[in-house]
Enzyme design. Structure first.
Site, short mmCIF file in Angstrom:
data_model
loop_
_atom_site.label_atom_id
_atom_site.label_comp_id
_atom_site.label_asym_id
_atom_site.label_seq_id
_atom_site.Cartn_x
_atom_site.Cartn_y
_atom_site.Cartn_z
CG HIS A 81 0.05 -3.15 3.28
ND1 HIS A 81 0.85 -2.58 4.11
CD2 HIS A 81 0.63 -4.25 3.20
CE1 HIS A 81 1.99 -3.08 4.55
NE2 HIS A 81 1.41 -4.29 3.99
NE ARG A 105 -1.64 3.54 0.30
CZ ARG A 105 -2.02 2.38 0.74
NH1 ARG A 105 -1.07 1.38 1.06
NH2 ARG A 105 -3.31 2.17 1.00
CG ASN A 116 6.10 -4.25 6.39
OD1 ASN A 116 5.26 -3.36 5.84
ND2 ASN A 116 5.77 -5.34 6.63
CG PHE A 126 1.77 -12.70 1.57
CD1 PHE A 126 2.26 -12.04 2.74
CD2 PHE A 126 0.63 -12.10 0.79
CE1 PHE A 126 1.83 -10.81 2.88
CE2 PHE A 126 0.49 -10.72 0.95
CZ PHE A 126 0.99 -10.19 2.14
NE ARG A 175 7.36 -7.77 -0.28
CZ ARG A 175 7.82 -6.62 0.27
NH1 ARG A 175 9.15 -6.86 0.75
NH2 ARG A 175 7.25 -5.44 0.40
NE ARG A 201 -3.62 -1.54 -5.51
CZ ARG A 201 -3.70 -0.07 -5.55
NH1 ARG A 201 -4.47 0.70 -5.46
NH2 ARG A 201 -2.15 0.09 -6.08
C1 HEM Z 1 8.93 -8.30 4.03
C2 HEM Z 1 7.58 -8.63 3.78
C3 HEM Z 1 6.68 -7.64 3.37
C4 HEM Z 1 6.81 -6.36 3.48
C5 HEM Z 1 7.56 -5.51 4.02
C6 HEM Z 1 5.52 -5.78 2.67
C7 HEM Z 1 5.18 -4.61 2.60
C8 HEM Z 1 4.02 -4.09 1.95
C9 HEM Z 1 3.46 -2.69 1.75
C10 HEM Z 1 4.29 -1.54 2.43
C11 HEM Z 1 2.59 -2.63 1.21
C12 HEM Z 1 1.58 -1.42 0.68
C13 HEM Z 1 2.20 -0.55 -0.46
C14 HEM Z 1 1.35 0.49 -0.49
O1 HEM Z 1 1.38 1.37 0.17
O2 HEM Z 1 0.83 0.78 -1.70
C15 HEM Z 1 2.19 -3.98 0.60
C16 HEM Z 1 1.22 -4.29 -0.44
C17 HEM Z 1 0.91 -5.65 -0.66
N1 HEM Z 1 1.89 -6.55 -0.50
FE1 HEM Z 1 3.50 -6.76 0.90
N2 HEM Z 1 4.92 -7.00 2.07
C18 HEM Z 1 5.53 -7.91 2.43
C19 HEM Z 1 5.22 -9.39 1.96
C20 HEM Z 1 4.46 -9.78 1.08
C21 HEM Z 1 4.48 -10.82 0.52
C22 HEM Z 1 5.27 -12.04 0.70
C23 HEM Z 1 3.38 -10.80 -0.86
C24 HEM Z 1 3.01 -11.76 -1.58
C25 HEM Z 1 3.57 -12.79 -1.93
C26 HEM Z 1 3.00 -9.39 -0.66
C27 HEM Z 1 2.01 -9.02 -1.37
C28 HEM Z 1 1.56 -7.56 -1.41
C29 HEM Z 1 0.32 -7.06 -2.03
C30 HEM Z 1 -0.46 -8.16 -3.12
C31 HEM Z 1 0.11 -5.95 -1.80
C32 HEM Z 1 -1.02 -5.11 -2.28
C33 HEM Z 1 -0.21 -3.97 -3.23
C34 HEM Z 1 -1.08 -3.20 -3.93
O3 HEM Z 1 -2.44 -3.30 -4.34
O4 HEM Z 1 -0.80 -1.97 -4.36
N3 HEM Z 1 3.49 -8.91 0.41
N4 HEM Z 1 3.28 -4.83 1.12
#
Ligand code: HEM
Length: 705
Positions: free
Chosen positions: A88, A125, A161, A174, A371, A382
């Site tokens: 993202h 965001r 999402n 993931f 998560r 970050r």
């Molecule tokens: C239903 C499943 C998931 C959804 C809906 C989702 C949604 C999102 C969204 C919307 C963001 C962006 C947040 C922003 O705008 O700053 C994000 C970032 C991220 N997601 Fe997920 N995600 C999912 C699953 C996962 C899983 C399973 C993991 C890890 C185990 C994960 C790890 C991350 C990480 C590391 C970021 C970066 C966050 C940052 O640097 O601020 N996500 N995710």
């Protein structure tokens, strides 16, 4: 021979068109602070005399290390970048508020849901998942829809999402799914695209992803605007009321302006014409006061419902169709203010699924549980310090007190003697069993195992349900998307493996894609852990076309005009657009504008080359009879018309535009979506008609792949 040094930089007045400046010794321009203009300083506050020249030994000599202004400026620039998000990375943030419709006290004690009409500040965001920060907006990808609501009992982050399911059932996968979709590690391409071997290799070996794949290959993955997409919390969460009773809840954001997507051929062209299409659209909507709105809907259910439901409510690859469990609107989200600074707010905002106020709790969904670890962990990497909650965008807006201290960039530090608890000084905050967060005391037991529950094993039934819920154009788009993506896969066996899965979802779909890929023999359907159910009813709520807007409100009309364009018709069109609360842009051969038939000089928003029809929801052709003779020889003018037609858009045209329709090759194909405009009445009727957005009946004859 070295030149004789001249004394302090001699400056002389200089005028560059509208700007008065001074010119230095070497011809460089200096803008000098005068009157109320603030004086430029260093980061230490020291006033700066000359920001154009570094300090050097002699007029043409080396730069001196003594130049603290130069060193500070370059040092800071050298360290401007922080790591982009691991997923993202490309996103766009907007401020707004959440407003509660009714008290949900019966279900949750969350403070923000108690008082009807109460507004709580929010920051959202939107993002794409796979591409890097500088990638383009119209990638075929999931869109992030992350909402931070600054409640009176701490921040609630609903990190969702625009698709209600996910690729994987367990967070331990993931890193694998993300590695597979990102550029391949030996060649570092393709950027922001799932159309490559690694992604489809992983997917074809991960049958649990099939439901998500149907969504990602559908038009949901190429939205027309962030303003026209749904958002989903995906997982089952819990509401917990004051009596500590729990109700399961799923969250849905529904856009007031209806759903809308673009077609793939259009998306590809938008990425070239305006890689910032989605962020520009949001920027323009907010700046023009057209604030986008979503209703927050919930699906509420208890353990009895969960036990009777055909699928496991802990499985994030499953939905509960709205026809089975209706959604209920409980509040609205309005976005009405852009950040003042992109980096400070959009880039530094830190969303975390673990941020829940009292009254909202987690389920045991294994993806959600994972998560809850990942987000906090990644923010440290970050944002570089555990003090990222000190950044204004991340800080709660309610009072908060704790004993955390020190660390890099600590902006808030404990005052006084006490920085621990319990203490006998009677100072500092104390815990509150009543007001504090109480984790729902669900009973958990069982042996410690690495195992996937059998109730997660049906991988195809809901994928099929999604597919059969789509209208024929949407089903066509899914087949075309799969064909396109798999055509980019270089390893034939991966293509065949995917077709084997598709045959389990829908035989016609599998065969259609197989034939379109040119498979010589159709593979056998993939071995399924659980056979695909054929008895699930279609869910019309899953179709974008059936949930589109009825009006053109919030959309954008592109008007191609030339010198001599019918001024009265143009005025009538603009009045009709404004009445509809829509937007318009004028596209002309020269950006300086054109002189209409009534002698009015009108500035254009875009020069023809910069305003292709892919940037608009419908178009109008308003050339004069004289100008059209030049226009028909211009390739971009012909593309403007041919693309609008091929993308099934409505085309309004003045009689003088007929030669352009002819040269664009569509004069013989005119249909109910190509409408001649003659006067104010026809302009108003056109604006009503284009609320249907696309003429899908045209699509099979256009044969655009
Ligand atoms: C239903 C499943 C998931 C959804 C809906 C989702 C949604 C999102 C969204 C919307 C963001 C962006 C947040 C922003 O705008 O700053 C994000 C970032 C991220 N997601 Fe997920 N995600 C999912 C699953 C996962 C899983 C399973 C993991 C890890 C185990 C994960 C790890 C991350 C990480 C590391 C970021 C970066 C966050 C940052 O640097 O601020 N996500 N995710």
């Amino acid at each position: 021979m070295a030149k004789k040094p001249s004394a302090p930089n001699n400056t002389k007045p200089a005028t560059i068109h509208d700007q008065k400046a001074t010119r230095g010794n070497g011809g460089e321009l200096h803008q000098i602070a005068e009157g109320d203009t603030p004086v430029l300083t260093t980061a230490q506050g020291g006033p700066v005399a000359d920001d154009q020249n570094s300090l050097r030994a002699g007029e043409r000599g080396p730069t001196l290390i003594e130049d603290f202004h130069f060193r500070e400026k370059i040092f800071h620039f050298d360290h401007e970048r922080i790591p982009e998000r691991v997923v993202h990375a490309r996103g766009y943030g907007v401020h707004g508020f959440f407003e509660t419709y009714e008290s949900l006290a019966a279900y949750t004690r969350a403070d923000l849901f108690q008082r009807p009409g109460e507004r709580t500040p929010a920051f959202v965001r939107f993002s794409t998942v796979a591409g890097s920060k500088g990638s383009f907006d119209l990638a075929r990808d999931v869109r992030g829809f992350a909402v931070k609501i600054y409640t009176k009992e701490g921040n609630w982050d609903l990190v969702g999402n625009n698709i209600p399911v996910f690729f994987i059932q367990d967070a331990i996968k993931f890193p694998d799914v993300i590695h597979s979709v990102k550029p391949e590690p030996d060649r570092e391409f393709p950027q922001a695209q799932s159309a490559h071997d690694n992604f489809w290799d992983f997917i074809s070996l991960t049958p649990e992803s099939m439901h998500m794949i149907m969504w990602v290959m559908s038009d949901r993955a190429i939205p027309r605007s962030f303003r026209f997409m749904e958002g989903f919390g995906v997982h089952t969460f819990r509401f917990v009321n004051a009596k500590d009773e729990s109700t399961f809840v799923k969250f849905h954001w529904k856009p007031k302006l209806g759903l809308q997507s673009v077609v793939w051929n259009e998306a590809v062209k938008i990425n070239g014409a305006d890689p910032d299409f989605h962020r520009r659209d949001m920027w323009q909507a907010i700046q023009s006061g057209n604030f986008p709105e979503w209703d927050l809907h919930v699906q509420l259910f208890d353990q009895d419902f969960a036990d009777k439901f055909d699928f496991d409510i802990l499985d994030p690859t499953k939905i509960i169709p709205e026809e089975v469990l209706p959604t209920k609107p409980v509040g609205r989200l309005v976005l009405d203010r852009m950040p003042e600074n992109f980096f400070a707010e959009t880039e530094q905002v830190a969303f975390m699924t673990q941020n829940v106020p009292p009254g909202i709790d987690f389920s045991d969904d294994p993806l959600l549980q994972g998560r809850n670890f990942s987000y906090l962990d990644t923010q440290l990497k970050r944002l570089g310090s555990p003090n990222f909650t000190h950044l204004p965008i991340n800080a709660p807006k309610c009072p908060f007190q704790h004993f955390q201290q020190d660390g890099h960039m600590a902006m808030r530090n404990p005052v006084g003697r006490v920085n621990y608890q319990p203490n006998s000084w009677g100072e500092g905050p104390r815990e509150s069993p009543m007001k504090g967060f109480r984790h729902f005391p669900s009973e958990e037991q069982g042996p410690k195992l690495r195992i996937r529950a059998e109730s997660f094993a049906d991988h195809y039934s809901q994928a099929r349900q999604f597919f059969i819920s789509q209208t024929p154009p949407e089903q066509r788009h899914i087949a075309d998307a799969l064909t396109f993506e798999l055509s980019k896969v270089e390893t034939p066996v991966i293509r065949e493996r995917m077709v084997a899965h598709l045959l389990n979802i829908d035989e016609t779909l599998g065969k259609k894609v197989g034939h379109a890929l040119g498979l010589e023999t159709m593979p056998k359907p993939a071995d399924a852990a659980v056979a695909t159910r054929q008895d699930l009813d279609p869910s019309p709520a899953l179709s974008i076309i059936q949930r589109g807007p009825k009006r053109f409100e919030g959309r954008k009309l592109g008007i191609l005009a030339t010198d001599g364009a019918d001024g009265a018709l143009l005025d009538a069109l603009i009045a009709a657009v404004e009445k509809e609360k829509a937007a318009f842009e004028l596209i002309a051969p020269k950006v300086g504008g054109f002189t209409a038939s009534d002698g009015k000089r009108i500035a254009a928003h875009q020069m023809l080359d910069g305003g292709p029809s892919v940037l608009y929801d419908a178009v109008v052709l308003l050339p004069s009879a004289e100008a059209v003779t030049d226009l028909i020889d211009v390739a971009t003018a012909r593309d403007f018309v041919a693309d609008a037609f091929a993308h099934c858009k409505y085309i309004g045209y003045a009689g003088a535009a007929v030669p352009l329709l002819e040269r664009a090759g569509i004069a013989e194909l005119l249909d109910e979506g190509t409408i001649e405009l003659t006067d104010a009445a026809s302009a108003a009727a056109f604006l009503t008609e284009i609320g249907k957005l696309r003429v899908w009946g045209r699509e099979p004859s256009v044969k655009l792949k």
